[in-house]
Design an enzyme around this catalytic site. Structure first.
Site, mmCIF file in Angstrom:
data_model
loop_
_atom_site.group_PDB
_atom_site.id
_atom_site.type_symbol
_atom_site.label_atom_id
_atom_site.label_comp_id
_atom_site.label_asym_id
_atom_site.label_seq_id
_atom_site.Cartn_x
_atom_site.Cartn_y
_atom_site.Cartn_z
ATOM 1 N N ASP A 43 -9.682 6.714 -13.264
ATOM 2 C CA ASP A 43 -8.509 6.322 -12.491
ATOM 3 C C ASP A 43 -7.277 7.070 -13.000
ATOM 4 O O ASP A 43 -6.917 6.948 -14.173
ATOM 5 C CB ASP A 43 -8.287 4.814 -12.612
ATOM 6 C CG ASP A 43 -7.122 4.361 -11.757
ATOM 7 O OD1 ASP A 43 -7.346 4.127 -10.546
ATOM 8 O OD2 ASP A 43 -5.994 4.281 -12.269
ATOM 9 N N TYR A 48 1.545 9.388 -14.233
ATOM 10 C CA TYR A 48 1.138 9.235 -15.637
ATOM 11 C C TYR A 48 1.408 10.511 -16.428
ATOM 12 O O TYR A 48 1.374 10.509 -17.668
ATOM 13 C CB TYR A 48 -0.347 8.849 -15.761
ATOM 14 C CG TYR A 48 -0.738 7.563 -15.071
ATOM 15 C CD1 TYR A 48 0.219 6.609 -14.708
ATOM 16 C CD2 TYR A 48 -2.077 7.284 -14.776
ATOM 17 C CE1 TYR A 48 -0.154 5.443 -14.055
ATOM 18 C CE2 TYR A 48 -2.448 6.111 -14.132
ATOM 19 C CZ TYR A 48 -1.485 5.200 -13.764
ATOM 20 O OH TYR A 48 -1.864 4.044 -13.117
ATOM 21 N N LYS A 77 -3.008 8.525 -7.317
ATOM 22 C CA LYS A 77 -2.000 7.720 -6.608
ATOM 23 C C LYS A 77 -0.769 8.535 -6.230
ATOM 24 O O LYS A 77 -0.291 9.349 -7.027
ATOM 25 C CB LYS A 77 -1.572 6.544 -7.504
ATOM 26 C CG LYS A 77 -2.744 5.826 -8.136
ATOM 27 C CD LYS A 77 -2.375 4.585 -8.902
ATOM 28 C CE LYS A 77 -3.610 4.061 -9.627
ATOM 29 N NZ LYS A 77 -3.809 4.633 -10.960
ATOM 30 N N HIS A 110 0.962 4.219 -4.631
ATOM 31 C CA HIS A 110 1.084 3.571 -5.944
ATOM 32 C C HIS A 110 1.862 2.246 -5.887
ATOM 33 O O HIS A 110 1.464 1.260 -6.515
ATOM 34 C CB HIS A 110 1.764 4.549 -6.916
ATOM 35 C CG HIS A 110 1.400 4.325 -8.344
ATOM 36 N ND1 HIS A 110 1.275 5.334 -9.259
ATOM 37 C CD2 HIS A 110 1.131 3.193 -9.035
ATOM 38 C CE1 HIS A 110 0.952 4.846 -10.435
ATOM 39 N NE2 HIS A 110 0.854 3.547 -10.325
#
Ligand code: A2P
Length: 318
Positions: A43, A48, A77, A110
């Site tokens: 994931d 990130y 996302k 997201h």
């Protein structure tokens, strides 16, 4: 490995590897090790900041024959700053380039939050766009183009309430197949879980271990520590397993996917092996009692005076 079934026959392994908070310099080794020991679901997310390093791990793992692309499930996302219809495909193309992939198994919105282009996290109300101006139905059209162009096999959302899902279902041409939300024994969300089952939307549970390494602005001194819960500890003792394994097994038994994050080889293995832990009815009944609607990721970043949401209650529709 238990799997979640999709209408077109695709299957998503119930236990995946979370990569939120996995730092650059650490995440390559974590993903390589995960793939080596048998994880087949990773994931990711653009925000990130580690997708390029994860992409290097995918590339190396595939080149050395550890995994084949078709045996791997990769989710990523769409960040909040690319919600306009025409921004979605380019955002996914950037993610694919970083991940060294030519398609994703699952691409999800997201947050139900829109930010101005170029803004990572908001520093003032000015950084937000109104969802009246850029509605989620418009963003969804961009997501549908990702499927049309063969860049994503499935599309979905994250952090959506029942109300937001139900609005989306009214206009969606392609059915959303996933809602990724925080879910664990302190935030069981049974009503949302049942609703999603009824409308054929799977759930991925994020922060399934209570996200003890969440950013400091999300930590309050009196927050409960899920991994130290006494009931979870006693069930772990009964099954000769760890508290983390009880938490993950609970999520899998409820039919959700779980994505524990770890960068430790020992914990990566432990988490994957949680699928073998068989909780019984009594264990599940005891865990049901732990629900306290407590969010570790409370959404406070997205609510402020002058922004589209002024309270987190509006964000979550609670
Ligand atoms: P680490 O990466 O050092 O293993 P969540 O998935 O809920 O966000 O939780 C992630 C946090 O839980 C990280 O701090 C991670 O640390 C830790 N963690 C992951 N697996 C385990 C485990 N099996 N036991 C205890 N802590 C774990």
């Amino acid at each position: 490995m238990k799997t979640l079934q999709f209408k077109n026959g695709d299957t998503m392994p119930a236990i995946g590897l979370g990569t939120w908070k996995s730092k650059e310099g650490e995440v390559y080794r974590a993903v390589m090790e995960a793939l080596r020991i048998g994880y087949r679901h990773i994931d990711c997310a653009a925000i990130y900041g580690n997708e390029a390093e994860i992409g290097q791990a995918f590339k190396d793992a595939m080149e050395s024959g550890i995994v084949k692309r078709e045996d791997l499930w990769v989710t990523s996302k769409l960040w909040n700053n690319a919600h306009r219809r025409e921004q979605v495909v380019p955002a996914l193309q950037k993610t694919l380039q970083d991940l060294s992939l030519d398609y994703l198994d699952l691409y999800i919105i997201h947050w139900p939050v829109a930010l101005r282009e170029g803004v990572g996290f908001p520093s003032s109300a000015e950084d937000f766009l109104s969802l009246d101006e850029v509605p989620l139905s418009e963003t969804w059209e961009g997501m549908e183009q990702c499927v049309d162009q063969g860049l994503a096999r499935h599309i979905g959302v994250s952090n959506f309430s029942m109300e937001k899902l139900s609005n989306l279902l009214e206009t969606a041409r392609i059915h959303p197949e996933m809602n990724q939300v925080e879910m664990h024994p302190y935030l069981q969300q049974n009503v949302l879980l049942n609703y999603c089952k009824n409308v054929n939307i799977h759930i991925t549970a994020y922060s399934p271990l209570g996200s003890s390494d969440r950013p400091v602005h999300l930590v309050k001194s009196d927050d409960p520590v899920l991994l130290q819960d006494a009931t979870i500890a006693s069930i772990a003792e009964k099954h000769s397993c760890t508290p983390a394994q009880v938490l993950l097994s609970w999520g899998v038994i409820r039919g959700t996917s779980v994505i524990p994050k770890s960068v430790s080889p020992e914990r990566l293995r432990q988490n994957l092996e949680a699928v073998a832990v068989e909780l019984d009815e009594d264990d599940m009944a005891q865990i049901a009692e732990l629900d306290r609607h407590f969010r570790y990721v409370n959404g406070s970043t997205w609510a402020r005076e002058g922004a589209y949401y002024t309270t987190t209650a509006q964000l979550w529709d609670e």
